[in-house]
Design an enzyme around this catalytic site. Structure first.
Site, mmCIF file in Angstrom:
data_model
loop_
_atom_site.group_PDB
_atom_site.id
_atom_site.type_symbol
_atom_site.label_atom_id
_atom_site.label_comp_id
_atom_site.label_asym_id
_atom_site.label_seq_id
_atom_site.Cartn_x
_atom_site.Cartn_y
_atom_site.Cartn_z
ATOM 1 N N GLU A 424 0.835 -1.198 0.000
ATOM 2 C CA GLU A 424 0.000 0.000 0.000
ATOM 3 C C GLU A 424 0.871 1.251 0.000
ATOM 4 O OE1 GLU A 424 -2.811 2.589 2.999
ATOM 5 O OE2 GLU A 424 -2.484 0.451 3.459
ATOM 6 N N SER A 427 -4.037 5.857 0.247
ATOM 7 C CA SER A 427 -5.456 5.543 0.389
ATOM 8 C C SER A 427 -6.246 6.825 0.227
ATOM 9 C CB SER A 427 -5.754 4.906 1.753
ATOM 10 O OG SER A 427 -5.496 5.826 2.796
#
Length: 508
Positions: A424, A427
């Site tokens: 990741e 976001s």
């Protein structure tokens, strides 16, 4: 790095709508009044700060001011609509279950019933006391007057005690209800992280004709990091950046800020220490178990884990004009996270650290615009990472992976060849009015009749990562490594790193 949906379009923290249907309860739960305040950060943004509500005996009551006992109020309250919560119990309970939340809805509703009963009793005693006061205005025999004085005194004592109980009950229900997560977008996949769905795939993994190194080895060979010295000085999961890695960090920050400014975001640097109450209002638990927040011992302050927190606080307890919306900020800050429970190969090197630099996008907008802005934020992120030639996938995160404030969240996971997996790197979350109801951020819609002011509404808030520096450095080093051990700098970054084109090995 919401509460909508269901068949009848339950708006995200529709749970938190003002209790206009019950003025008596509303008086206790959301007793705002405002004074004028302006913010230099935005010429059009003017606001009103709320004064702390005071629950005291009415001046029309029998007792004199000297007899009035001050009742302490809680530090802050979210504007929670318990009536809505009760009327939509099944939907709220299902949402709590789907998100694996520990919130206790039954207790919240039980406390709400107790609150209503206590409020009715307070109103009954007040009415009796006022009736006694009215009787004392006329001519009375001394014995009758004395009897009324005693009756008024007894009513006063009972009322003060009951008001104290009412405030304690209000605080208790607040603590429980604030644990209830935002409602969830109907398209969010149900389940754990493995149930998250791929929304978009950009690019292809690079094929290497030589054994790839991870960023830790590349950093060692190119003299870019020092984890060992940082561990001695600060502990595990800290690091020194050296040489070109320093230029990369500064270049990535300036590049990200420059790019989002082109898209209408106002640049900010933020405080990196905030009050614990602000952290709570943004939906985080600074002193909960397994928290990611560093709290400062002996104070009510915390280190920020994201600039989302201090940016959200800029307009706390404010009423914004509709013409000032949307407010779009690009905030640079250092971020601090305990990373409690983080261990293993997936956290090696720069991937999971206690301190890092980040550029965060944050938007305050009208409720009907938040879905559109959420799409815009993820598009900006995709454009930024595509311009650097990264291979990544955009994920629509599942219910159990959503934080309490998020109505919907998209993550971008980039391919990290040295680590051999996706990681990741950003976001983007739509928090609808979950945070604004806690932070007290409203706006006043423009009225078609200038002389009439309409009711205020809560803004929606959104946040998205423009650049989390350490993970971007991982991506760049691992994806742009060459067979000779050097690393190419992507062309869009070169103007921000002194036109450096390549990081080469250093030989003595």
């Amino acid at each position: 790095m919401g509460l909508q949906s269901c068949a009848s379009k339950l708006y995200p923290f529709s749970i938190l709508k003002p209790l206009t249907s019950s003025p008596q309860i509303s008086k206790f739960l959301i007793p705002y009044h405002f004074r004028r305040r302006s913010f230099p950060l935005h010429a059009r943004a003017r606001a009103y700060a709320s004064a702390a509500p005071q629950l005291a005996t009415k001046t029309s009551d029998v007792t004199s001011p000297d007899d009035v006992k001050e009742v302490k109020v809680s530090q802050w309250k979210a504007a929670i609509d318990y009536k809505w919560m009760r009327e939509n119990k099944e939907a709220v309970a299902a949402n709590i279950k789907n998100r694996k939340s520990q919130a206790n809805l039954d207790l919240v509703l039980q406390l709400y019933d107790s609150l209503l009963n206590a409020q009715k009793e307070v109103e009954r005693l007040r009415a009796e006391r006022n009736a006694v006061a009215n009787k004392m205005k006329g001519k009375l025999e001394p014995a009758e007057r004395q009897k009324l004085i005693e009756e008024g005194k007894n009513l006063k004592e009972g009322l003060v005690s009951l008001e104290e109980d009412l405030l304690k009950l209000t605080d208790e229900i607040q603590q429980e209800a604030q644990c209830v997560p935002n409602m969830t977008h109907p398209d969010v996949p149900l389940g754990g992280e493995d149930c998250s769905t791929v929304r978009k795939v950009v690019g292809q993994p690079r094929e290497f004709s030589f054994p790839v190194k991870d960023h830790v080895q590349l950093g060692k060979d190119l003299d870019l990091f020092d984890f060992d010295a940082a561990a001695e000085v600060s502990g595990s999961k800290f690091y020194y950046l050296k040489n070109e890695a320093v230029m990369l960090e500064m270049g990535l920050v300036n590049w990200a800020v420059s790019e989002v400014m082109k898209r209408g975001f106002m640049p900010l640097t933020t405080p990196e220490i905030v009050r614990s109450s602000v952290v709570e209002k943004c939906g985080f638990l600074p002193r909960g178990t397994n928290t990611q927040v560093y709290s400062i011992e002996g104070s009510d302050q915390c280190l920020i884990g994201t600039a989302e927190i201090p940016v959200g606080g800029i307009h706390m307890d404010s009423i914004l004009s509709e013409v000032s919306l949307p407010l779009k900020y690009a905030a640079f800050s250092h971020c601090f996270r305990t990373e409690a429970g983080a261990a293993g190969a997936a956290t090696r090197g720069l991937y999971r650290v206690h301190q890092f630099s980040k550029v965060e996008m944050f938007i305050l907008c009208r409720p009907e615009e938040s879905d559109s802005f959420h799409q815009q934020l993820i598009q900006i992120e995709e454009e930024l990472f595509s311009s650097l030639g990264l291979h990544f996938k955009t994920m629509d995160m599942s219910t159990e992976d959503l934080g309490a404030p998020a109505y919907r969240k998209f993550d971008i996971e980039a391919w990290m060849p040295g680590l051999g997996r996706y990681g990741e790197i950003s976001s983007a979350s739509n928090c609808t009015d979950y945070q604004s109801r806690r932070l007290g951020i409203r706006y006043r819609p423009e009225s078609s009749t200038p002389s009439k002011k309409g009711p205020t509404q809560f803004v929606h808030t959104l946040n998205a990562t423009a650049c989390a520096v350490p993970r971007m450095i991982i991506c760049l080093l691992e994806n742009y490594q060459q067979e000779d051990g050097s690393v190419i700098i992507p062309e869009p970054l070169r103007p921000f790193v002194g036109n450096l084109e390549i990081i080469g090995p250093k030989y003595k």
